[in-house]
Design a protein around this motif. Structure first.
Motif, PDB file in Angstrom:
ATOM      1  N   ALA A  41       0.716  -7.137   1.962  1.00  0.00           N
ATOM      2  CA  ALA A  41      -0.202  -7.462   3.057  1.00  0.00           C
ATOM      3  C   ALA A  41      -1.615  -6.986   2.746  1.00  0.00           C
ATOM      4  CB  ALA A  41       0.302  -6.820   4.354  1.00  0.00           C
ATOM      5  N   LEU A  42      -1.743  -5.789   2.186  1.00  0.00           N
ATOM      6  CA  LEU A  42      -3.061  -5.265   1.840  1.00  0.00           C
ATOM      7  C   LEU A  42      -3.721  -6.108   0.758  1.00  0.00           C
ATOM      8  CD1 LEU A  42      -2.351  -1.415   1.908  1.00  0.00           C
ATOM      9  CD2 LEU A  42      -3.500  -2.798   3.646  1.00  0.00           C
ATOM     10  N   ARG A  43      -2.935  -6.525  -0.224  1.00  0.00           N
ATOM     11  CA  ARG A  43      -3.504  -7.363  -1.287  1.00  0.00           C
ATOM     12  C   ARG A  43      -3.989  -8.700  -0.728  1.00  0.00           C
ATOM     13  NH1 ARG A  43       0.899  -5.145  -4.072  1.00  0.00           N
ATOM     14  NH2 ARG A  43       2.151  -7.047  -3.819  1.00  0.00           N
ATOM     15  N   ARG A  44      -3.247  -9.249   0.214  1.00  0.00           N
ATOM     16  CA  ARG A  44      -3.671 -10.510   0.826  1.00  0.00           C
ATOM     17  C   ARG A  44      -4.973 -10.339   1.617  1.00  0.00           C
ATOM     18  NH1 ARG A  44       1.674 -13.698   3.171  1.00  0.00           N
ATOM     19  NH2 ARG A  44       2.635 -14.148   1.138  1.00  0.00           N
ATOM     20  N   LEU A  45      -5.181  -9.131   2.109  1.00  0.00           N
ATOM     21  CA  LEU A  45      -6.420  -8.849   2.818  1.00  0.00           C
ATOM     22  C   LEU A  45      -7.548  -8.456   1.875  1.00  0.00           C
ATOM     23  CD1 LEU A  45      -5.021  -6.831   5.878  1.00  0.00           C
ATOM     24  CD2 LEU A  45      -5.799  -9.211   5.857  1.00  0.00           C
ATOM     25  N   GLY A  46      -7.257  -8.444   0.564  1.00  0.00           N
ATOM     26  CA  GLY A  46      -8.265  -8.088  -0.418  1.00  0.00           C
ATOM     27  C   GLY A  46      -8.514  -6.605  -0.531  1.00  0.00           C
ATOM     28  N   LEU A  47      -7.520  -5.800  -0.120  1.00  0.00           N
ATOM     29  CA  LEU A  47      -7.664  -4.345  -0.146  1.00  0.00           C
ATOM     30  C   LEU A  47      -6.801  -3.751  -1.261  1.00  0.00           C
ATOM     31  CD1 LEU A  47      -7.382  -3.676   3.704  1.00  0.00           C
ATOM     32  CD2 LEU A  47      -9.464  -3.817   2.338  1.00  0.00           C
ATOM     33  N   THR A  48      -7.282  -2.664  -1.805  1.00  0.00           N
ATOM     34  CA  THR A  48      -6.543  -1.962  -2.857  1.00  0.00           C
ATOM     35  C   THR A  48      -6.448  -0.486  -2.503  1.00  0.00           C
ATOM     36  OG1 THR A  48      -7.385  -3.494  -4.520  1.00  0.00           O
ATOM     37  CG2 THR A  48      -6.440  -1.421  -5.314  1.00  0.00           C
ATOM     38  N   VAL A  49      -5.263   0.052  -2.609  1.00  0.00           N
ATOM     39  CA  VAL A  49      -5.035   1.464  -2.331  1.00  0.00           C
ATOM     40  C   VAL A  49      -4.965   2.200  -3.674  1.00  0.00           C
ATOM     41  CG1 VAL A  49      -3.505   3.180  -1.299  1.00  0.00           C
ATOM     42  CG2 VAL A  49      -3.799   0.950  -0.211  1.00  0.00           C
ATOM     43  N   THR A  50      -5.795   3.193  -3.850  1.00  0.00           N
ATOM     44  CA  THR A  50      -5.812   3.968  -5.094  1.00  0.00           C
ATOM     45  C   THR A  50      -5.614   5.451  -4.771  1.00  0.00           C
ATOM     46  OG1 THR A  50      -8.199   4.189  -5.030  1.00  0.00           O
ATOM     47  CG2 THR A  50      -7.308   2.327  -6.278  1.00  0.00           C
ATOM     48  N   GLN A  51      -5.085   6.160  -5.724  1.00  0.00           N
ATOM     49  CA  GLN A  51      -4.872   7.592  -5.532  1.00  0.00           C
ATOM     50  C   GLN A  51      -6.127   8.347  -5.953  1.00  0.00           C
ATOM     51  OE1 GLN A  51      -1.461   9.070  -7.600  1.00  0.00           O
ATOM     52  NE2 GLN A  51      -1.632  11.147  -6.783  1.00  0.00           N
TER      53      GLN A  51
END
Length: 284
Positions: free
Chosen positions: A271-281
Motif C-alpha cells: 500500500a505504501l509503495r502504491r502511494l509512492g512512499l518508502t520506509v527506510t531504517q
C-alpha cells in the motif's frame, strides 16, 4: 369465565396490606428478588395490587386483552423489560405473579371457610386470572430478552470489525470470526463510511482471524471489494494462509484480480509503495 364474587373483592381490599407483605415474603423466599432492590420490588407489589383492585372493582371482564386492562398490561410489560435488563430469567419474572397466589388463596379460604363450593369457584377464577397475567409477563419478557440479545449481538459485531487507520490514505479492517451476510453488510457500511471520512485511497482487509474461507465467505469478500472500488479506493486482502489458498484453489474460486498478501505487514508495504512512499531504517 365467571365474574369474581363481591365478597371476594371486599376481602382482597380489606387484606391489601397483609397481601402485600405476604407476597413480598414469598418472593424473597423463592429467590426471585435477587439482583433487585427491595424498595423497588415493594413499590412494584403495591402498584400492581392497586391496579388489580381498581380493575376488578370496576367489574371488568377477566379478558386481559380488553381495554380496561391496558394499564395493568403496560405495568407488566415495563416490569418484564426491567427484569430482562437486570439479568433475571423468565421463571423469576413470572414468579412475580405466581407468588401472589398463596396469599390470595389464604385470604379466600378465610373468607369462604363455611362455603366450600363458592370457595372452589372463586379460587378457580382468581387462579385463571393470575395465570393469564403471568403468561402475558412471560411473553413480554421473552420479547424484551430477544431485543437485549439482538442489541448485544450488534454491539459485538461493531466491536469485532474495527476500521484502523494505518497511515495517511491507508485503512485496515482486521476480520475475526465467521463472515455472514449481516456481518458483511455492517463491515461494508463501516469501511465505506471511513473511506469517505478519511479520503483514504487503499483499504486492507485482513482475514488472518477468519477460520475458513468457503464460497459464501469469498462472495462476501468480493462484494466488499467491489463496493470499495466503486468508492474510488483500492483494496488488498491480507492474511491468506497456505490452508486458505489451497481451499480457494480447491473450490475453484475466482477472486477476480484482487491483490492478496500473506500477512498484514506485506499488505501495508504494498500500500505504501502504491502511494509512492518508502520506509527506510534510520541510522542512529
Amino acid at each position: 369465565m365467571a365474574a369474581l364474587h363481591q365478597n371476594t373483592l371486599s376481602a382482597l381490599t380489606r387484606s391489601e396490606a397483609q397481601l402485600s407483605e405476604s407476597w413480598w415474603q414469598a418472593l424473597e423466599a423463592s429467590g426471585s428478588t435477587r439482583t433487585l432492590k427491595a424498595e423497588d420490588v415493594r413499590q412494584q407489589i403495591s402498584e400492581f395490587l392497586q391496579l388489580l383492585m381498581s380493575v376488578l372493582a370496576r367489574g371488568a371482564s377477566q379478558n386481559i386483552t380488553a381495554a380496561e386492562w391496558a394499564d395493568t398490561r403496560l405495568f407488566l410489560e415495563k416490569l418484564s423489560h426491567q427484569r430482562a435488563l437486570a439479568g433475571q430469567d423468565s421463571q423469576q419474572t413470572a414468579h412475580f405473579i405466581f407468588a401472589l397466589k398463596g396469599p390470595l388463596f389464604a385470604t379466600l379460604q378465610t373468607e369462604y371457610a363455611e362455603q366450600p363450593a363458592l370457595l372452589a369457584e372463586q379460587l378457580w377464577e382468581i387462579s385463571q386470572l393470575l395465570d393469564l397475567l403471568a403468561m402475558h409477563t412471560i411473553r413480554t419478557f421473552q420479547k424484551s430478552r430477544e431485543a437485549v440479545i439482538k442489541r448485544q449481538q450488534e454491539e459485538l459485531l461493531e466491536l469485532s470489525t474495527p476500521v484502523v487507520k494505518l497511515w495517511d490514505g491507508v485503512l485496515a479492517l482486521p476480520m475475526i470470526g465467521t463472515l455472514d451476510s449481516q456481518r458483511t453488510q455492517m463491515v461494508m457500511e463501516s469501511l465505506l463510511q471511513r473511506i469517505v471520512d478519511t479520503g483514504s485511497q487503499i483499504a486492507i482487509i485482513d482475514i488472518t482471524g477468519v477460520p475458513t474461507v468457503d464460497t459464501l465467505v469469498a462472495q462476501h469478500l468480493l462484494k466488499t471489494v467491489t463496493a470499495i472500488r466503486l468508492m474510488g479506493a483500492d483494496c488488498i486482502i491480507s492474511g491468506v494462509r497456505p490452508q486458505i489458498a489451497q481451499t480457494i484453489v480447491h473450490l475453484g474460486l475466482d477472486l477476480q484480480g484482487v491483490v492478496t498478501k500473506a500477512n498484514l505487514a506485506d499488505a501495508l508495504g504494498l500500500a505504501l509503495r502504491r502511494l509512492g512512499l518508502t520506509v527506510t531504517q534510520s541510522v542512529v
